[in-house]
Design a protein around this motif. Structure first.
Motif, PDB file in Angstrom:
ATOM      1  N   GLN A 192       0.841  -1.195   0.000  1.00 50.08           N
ATOM      2  CA  GLN A 192       0.000   0.000   0.000  1.00 50.08           C
ATOM      3  C   GLN A 192       0.880   1.250   0.000  1.00 50.08           C
ATOM      4  O   GLN A 192       0.597   2.224  -0.703  1.00 50.08           O
ATOM      5  N   ARG A 193       1.943   1.209   0.753  1.00 51.44           N
ATOM      6  CA  ARG A 193       2.905   2.322   0.745  1.00 51.44           C
ATOM      7  C   ARG A 193       3.533   2.461  -0.642  1.00 51.44           C
ATOM      8  O   ARG A 193       3.738   3.573  -1.138  1.00 51.44           O
ATOM      9  N   PHE A 194       3.834   1.335  -1.276  1.00 53.34           N
ATOM     10  CA  PHE A 194       4.389   1.330  -2.633  1.00 53.34           C
ATOM     11  C   PHE A 194       3.400   1.976  -3.602  1.00 53.34           C
ATOM     12  O   PHE A 194       3.789   2.725  -4.504  1.00 53.34           O
TER      13      PHE A 194
ATOM     14  N   LEU B 184      -4.570  16.187  -0.750  1.00 54.34           N
ATOM     15  CA  LEU B 184      -5.260  15.077  -0.095  1.00 54.34           C
ATOM     16  C   LEU B 184      -6.742  15.079  -0.451  1.00 54.34           C
ATOM     17  O   LEU B 184      -7.317  14.034  -0.773  1.00 54.34           O
ATOM     18  N   GLY B 185      -7.367  16.249  -0.409  1.00 47.89           N
ATOM     19  CA  GLY B 185      -8.783  16.343  -0.756  1.00 47.89           C
ATOM     20  C   GLY B 185      -9.052  15.872  -2.167  1.00 47.89           C
ATOM     21  O   GLY B 185     -10.010  15.141  -2.432  1.00 47.89           O
ATOM     22  N   LYS B 186      -8.175  16.276  -3.099  1.00 46.92           N
ATOM     23  CA  LYS B 186      -8.353  15.867  -4.500  1.00 46.92           C
ATOM     24  C   LYS B 186      -8.180  14.358  -4.657  1.00 46.92           C
ATOM     25  O   LYS B 186      -8.894  13.713  -5.422  1.00 46.92           O
ATOM     26  N   MET B 187      -7.213  13.777  -3.932  1.00 49.36           N
ATOM     27  CA  MET B 187      -6.959  12.346  -4.060  1.00 49.36           C
ATOM     28  C   MET B 187      -8.132  11.533  -3.517  1.00 49.36           C
ATOM     29  O   MET B 187      -8.592  10.580  -4.161  1.00 49.36           O
ATOM     30  N   ILE B 188      -8.639  11.912  -2.349  1.00 49.62           N
ATOM     31  CA  ILE B 188      -9.776  11.187  -1.773  1.00 49.62           C
ATOM     32  C   ILE B 188     -10.987  11.314  -2.692  1.00 49.62           C
ATOM     33  O   ILE B 188     -11.691  10.343  -2.974  1.00 49.62           O
TER      34      ILE B 188
ATOM     35  N   LYS C 240      -1.390   6.886   5.550  1.00 47.24           N
ATOM     36  CA  LYS C 240      -2.127   7.209   6.776  1.00 47.24           C
ATOM     37  C   LYS C 240      -3.243   8.210   6.490  1.00 47.24           C
ATOM     38  O   LYS C 240      -4.388   8.030   6.933  1.00 47.24           O
ATOM     39  N   ASP C 241      -2.919   9.247   5.723  1.00 50.98           N
ATOM     40  CA  ASP C 241      -3.903  10.293   5.430  1.00 50.98           C
ATOM     41  C   ASP C 241      -5.040   9.768   4.555  1.00 50.98           C
ATOM     42  O   ASP C 241      -6.211  10.087   4.786  1.00 50.98           O
ATOM     43  N   VAL C 242      -4.687   8.970   3.541  1.00 52.85           N
ATOM     44  CA  VAL C 242      -5.710   8.440   2.637  1.00 52.85           C
ATOM     45  C   VAL C 242      -6.617   7.456   3.376  1.00 52.85           C
ATOM     46  O   VAL C 242      -7.843   7.484   3.219  1.00 52.85           O
ATOM     47  N   THR C 243      -6.024   6.594   4.192  1.00 50.57           N
ATOM     48  CA  THR C 243      -6.818   5.627   4.964  1.00 50.57           C
ATOM     49  C   THR C 243      -7.799   6.344   5.877  1.00 50.57           C
ATOM     50  O   THR C 243      -8.983   5.988   5.949  1.00 50.57           O
ATOM     51  N   GLN C 244      -7.311   7.371   6.574  1.00 51.55           N
ATOM     52  CA  GLN C 244      -8.192   8.143   7.447  1.00 51.55           C
ATOM     53  C   GLN C 244      -9.246   8.882   6.635  1.00 51.55           C
ATOM     54  O   GLN C 244     -10.410   8.984   7.041  1.00 51.55           O
ATOM     55  N   GLY C 245      -8.830   9.382   5.469  1.00 54.31           N
ATOM     56  CA  GLY C 245      -9.767  10.094   4.607  1.00 54.31           C
ATOM     57  C   GLY C 245     -10.899   9.205   4.134  1.00 54.31           C
ATOM     58  O   GLY C 245     -12.071   9.607   4.138  1.00 54.31           O
TER      59      GLY C 245
ATOM     60  N   SER D 141       5.052   6.609   0.499  1.00 52.29           N
ATOM     61  CA  SER D 141       4.904   7.516   1.640  1.00 52.29           C
ATOM     62  C   SER D 141       3.981   6.932   2.706  1.00 52.29           C
ATOM     63  O   SER D 141       2.791   6.713   2.458  1.00 52.29           O
ATOM     64  N   GLU D 142       4.516   6.701   3.895  1.00 54.32           N
ATOM     65  CA  GLU D 142       3.690   6.245   5.013  1.00 54.32           C
ATOM     66  C   GLU D 142       2.648   7.298   5.375  1.00 54.32           C
ATOM     67  O   GLU D 142       1.514   6.969   5.740  1.00 54.32           O
ATOM     68  N   GLN D 143       3.033   8.565   5.270  1.00 56.76           N
ATOM     69  CA  GLN D 143       2.119   9.637   5.644  1.00 56.76           C
ATOM     70  C   GLN D 143       0.926   9.694   4.700  1.00 56.76           C
ATOM     71  O   GLN D 143      -0.216   9.880   5.136  1.00 56.76           O
ATOM     72  N   ILE D 144       1.174   9.526   3.398  1.00 53.49           N
ATOM     73  CA  ILE D 144       0.062   9.537   2.444  1.00 53.49           C
ATOM     74  C   ILE D 144      -0.866   8.359   2.710  1.00 53.49           C
ATOM     75  O   ILE D 144      -2.095   8.499   2.679  1.00 53.49           O
TER      76      ILE D 144
END
Length: 667
Positions: free
Chosen positions: A20-22, A86-90, A32-37, A27-30
């Protein structure tokens, strides 16, 4: 039937979180952010799209998209505001439609950032971020798209008033296909031919207000509207606009690199191609983000193929569809491509970040190569995913034809990407031109050759050799595959270059050669280059990312092998013509491809679960996580279909009245 998925999960021998990071730019942060999003959006009923969406009219869908944007931008204290990446990706994954501010965010704002002066940015950007100014990118015309230099809209500078006068001098100069223009935008970045004192100065962007900020009515001299329904993107308000003597202050021309003084003096600094920097970033976004929709299609296709059983074995047990080799080929080649494109995207994004720092420091030396990388990736990362998505839909049989499968909306939503912001054939031809120049420089022994084509030097030596591989295991060696792809690209580039030279000596003009004699070969050469470029990025990402465990690297290497071999088998003519491979090795390549399927089959669920998509992002009855596929299909058809709200469907009275008509006898 959820136990099917539980049984499959027991076969997974790698950590899906690593992949998933791959998938998300390492990015671990992305992640984390996408999962939370995804969790946050799924918890909000206003941001969860119901199955009856596709029964809504286009107007109601457009209205819903506007309501959705408003909700996103206020939700969770604006954490997912569409001004953020992040908003655009979600939003891209959460909804079966494009959010109204996509062009505003991905083209309008970047162009102002790249081409606007510091003063212009301070003046406009706060109003743009607050949506007081809603903008669009007004370039394409009814008569001209990719041929930007032939645009007909004019901007005549009036020295006496220090204004530009914008006009649409012909029918074909009507701006067309402009996203966010039909309904939402009140401003437009208009790309027009700049005329000063009778002299032409090329195409330049000028910010033009087109609608009243209070009433939203078109301003005098403006004719604007929506161009109508399309194949996909029907919620996007692609529009048309015509200008009749629209006067705009001189200060509204973006003047970071090109300027017009009060008395009409035109000056320019830096590389003129920087004018298309906004488009460059858009192509970057398309090539590095949107192809991830293939991951959604794969998640649906693989999960459904695990669930679906058809035809009994000799012992009377129905076989899972995914265990048929033909189904594996339909799913696993796209799966390999999906990971390859993600890996290559990570490399491209890193290179683009470096490039941005270079141009901020006034260094434009790598602008052309960056343009070619983004253009080539835009074409390559949209052509294959679109074909794969449709094949995945077909692989789901009759149920794939239903919108309740989630697949038609993914396919339809992706279709425009092969054309918008650079038609793919034009993109490949731009890559080919770059390759021919690079080949010439390499043959002349130039000291500096762009990094993306430095393989040509070794390739020119390799094409004179033969492939030494007599077994499947030798073919599967990643370094052997790398060499095959280098030869494949180098030979095709060299071959088309030699043909160009021959035709030139025969008296053919460059325009004749490019337009009517070798265009197909040029596109093939560009695709061969993009194949190698994508492969080497994939390979390097596997080798260099130290967070990947050995098991994760093992399955990724299998996908990397399949990515390369499937593409070689698809079009091996360059390798055959060069004599680098022989007929028996062609047979080995096909066998090698098929030998990869069993190991990928065992890990298939883990590979698509690693994308991180939940039911709310997939919006598919076929991949529902509780395994109740048929129950969900029946429920949605029965209870989410407006036609079933009454047993007396609208219009049926006409059928009843037909009973009063005496039928004519059949002849």
């Amino acid at each position: 039937m959820a136990e099917i998925f539980e049984q499959e999960k027991k076969k997974i021998n790698f950590n899906p979180k690593e992949l998933q990071r791959f998938f998300y730019f390492n990015s671990e942060q992305i992640v984390k952010d996408v999962t939370q999003g995804f969790q946050d959006f799924s918890a909000n009923p206003k941001l969860t799209i119901q199955p009856n969406f596709h029964s809504m009219s286009r107007i109601d869908q457009i209205k819903l998209s506007g309501e959705t944007l408003k909700e996103i931008n206020s939700y969770k204290d604006q954490k997912y505001n569409y001004n953020t990446s992040l908003g655009k990706m979600i939003g891209e994954f959460q909804f079966p439609f494009v959010i109204p501010s996509g062009v505003h965010q991905m083209m309008f704002i970047p162009t102002i950032k790249y081409l606007g002066t510091e003063e212009q940015q301070k003046k406009w950007l706060p109003r743009i971020y607050s949506y007081e100014i809603v903008g669009c990118y007004c370039q394409t015309e009814l008569g001209h798209g990719s041929d930007v230099q032939s645009l007909e809209t004019t901007a005549e500078y009036d020295v006496s008033t220090q204004e530009f006068v914008i006009n649409s001098p012909s029918l074909t100069s009507t701006k067309w296909w402009v996203g966010e223009l039909g309904v939402w935008a009140n401003h437009a970045l208009v790309f027009a031919q700049l005329h000063i004192k009778g002299k032409k100065h090329g195409v330049h962007p000028i910010l033009v207000q087109i609608r009243d900020l209070k009433t939203h009515q078109p301003l005098p001299g403006i004719v604007v509207g929506d161009i109508g329904p399309k194949v996909g993107y029907n919620v996007k308000d692609n529009g048309f606009i015509r200008f009749n003597n629209i006067r705009v202050p001189r200060e509204n021309m973006l003047m970071k690199y090109s300027k017009v003084s009060k008395d009409g003096l035109f000056t320019q600094r830096g590389n003129p191609k920087i004018a298309y920097a906004g488009m460059l970033e858009t192509r970057l976004g398309i090539s590095c983000l949107f192809h991830r929709s293939l991951g959604r299609a794969l998640a649906i296709g693989v999960r459904y193929s695990l669930f679906r059983k058809q035809f009994k074995t000799s012992d009377g047990v129905e076989r899972q569809v995914i265990d048929y080799q033909t189904q594996q080929e339909k799913l696993f080649i796209p799966l390999a491509d999906s990971y390859a494109f993600c890996a290559s995207s990570s490399q491209i994004m890193s290179r683009f970040a470096e490039f941005q720092k270079e141009i901020e420091g006034g260094d434009f030396s790598n602008l052309n190569e960056m343009h070619i990388i983004c253009s080539g990736a835009k074409a390559y990362h949209t052509e294959y995913p679109l074909a794969h998505m449709e094949n995945i839909r077909l692989s789901c049989g009759g149920h794939g034809f239903s919108h309740y499968s989630g697949l038609p909306s993914i396919v339809e939503g992706f279709k425009p990407l092969v054309t918008l912001e650079g038609e793919n054939t034009i993109m490949y031809l731009q890559v080919a031109r770059f390759l021919i120049k690079g080949l010439t420089a390499t043959l002349k022994g130039a000291e500096r050759v762009p990094s993306s084509i430095q393989y040509l030097k070794a390739g020119l030596d390799f094409v004179e050799t033969k492939l030494e591989a007599d077994t499947i295991s030798q073919i599967l060696d990643l370094d052997v595959l790398k060499k095959i792809l280098v030869v494949n690209a180098t030979y095709q580039i060299k071959n088309v270059g030699m043909k160009m030279q021959k035709l030139s000596l025969e008296g053919k003009t460059n325009q004749q050669i490019w337009d009517t004699l070798i265009g197909i070969q040029l596109v093939d050469a560009a695709k061969a280059h993009m194949l190698y470029y994508t492969f080497i990025n994939f390979y390097q990402q596997i080798v260099t990312n130290d967070y990947l465990s050995e098991n994760s690297k093992t399955i990724l290497k299998q996908l990397c092998r399949l990515f390369a071999i499937a593409k070689i088998n698809e079009k091996p003519h360059g390798l055959i013509e060069s004599g680098f491979i022989n007929p028996s090795q062609i047979s080995l390549l096909k066998q090698a491809q098929h030998s990869l399927y069993p190991s990928i089959r065992e890990q298939a669920l883990g590979l698509v679960d690693a994308f991180g998509f939940k039911d709310e992002q997939l919006r598919s009855a076929l991949s529902i996580s509780d395994g109740k596929v048929y129950e969900t299909l029946l429920d949605w058809a029965k209870n989410q279909n407006p036609l079933n709200e009454s047993y007396f469907a609208p219009g049926y009275e006409n059928i009843q009245k037909m009973g009063q008509i005496t039928p004519k006898p059949l002849l």
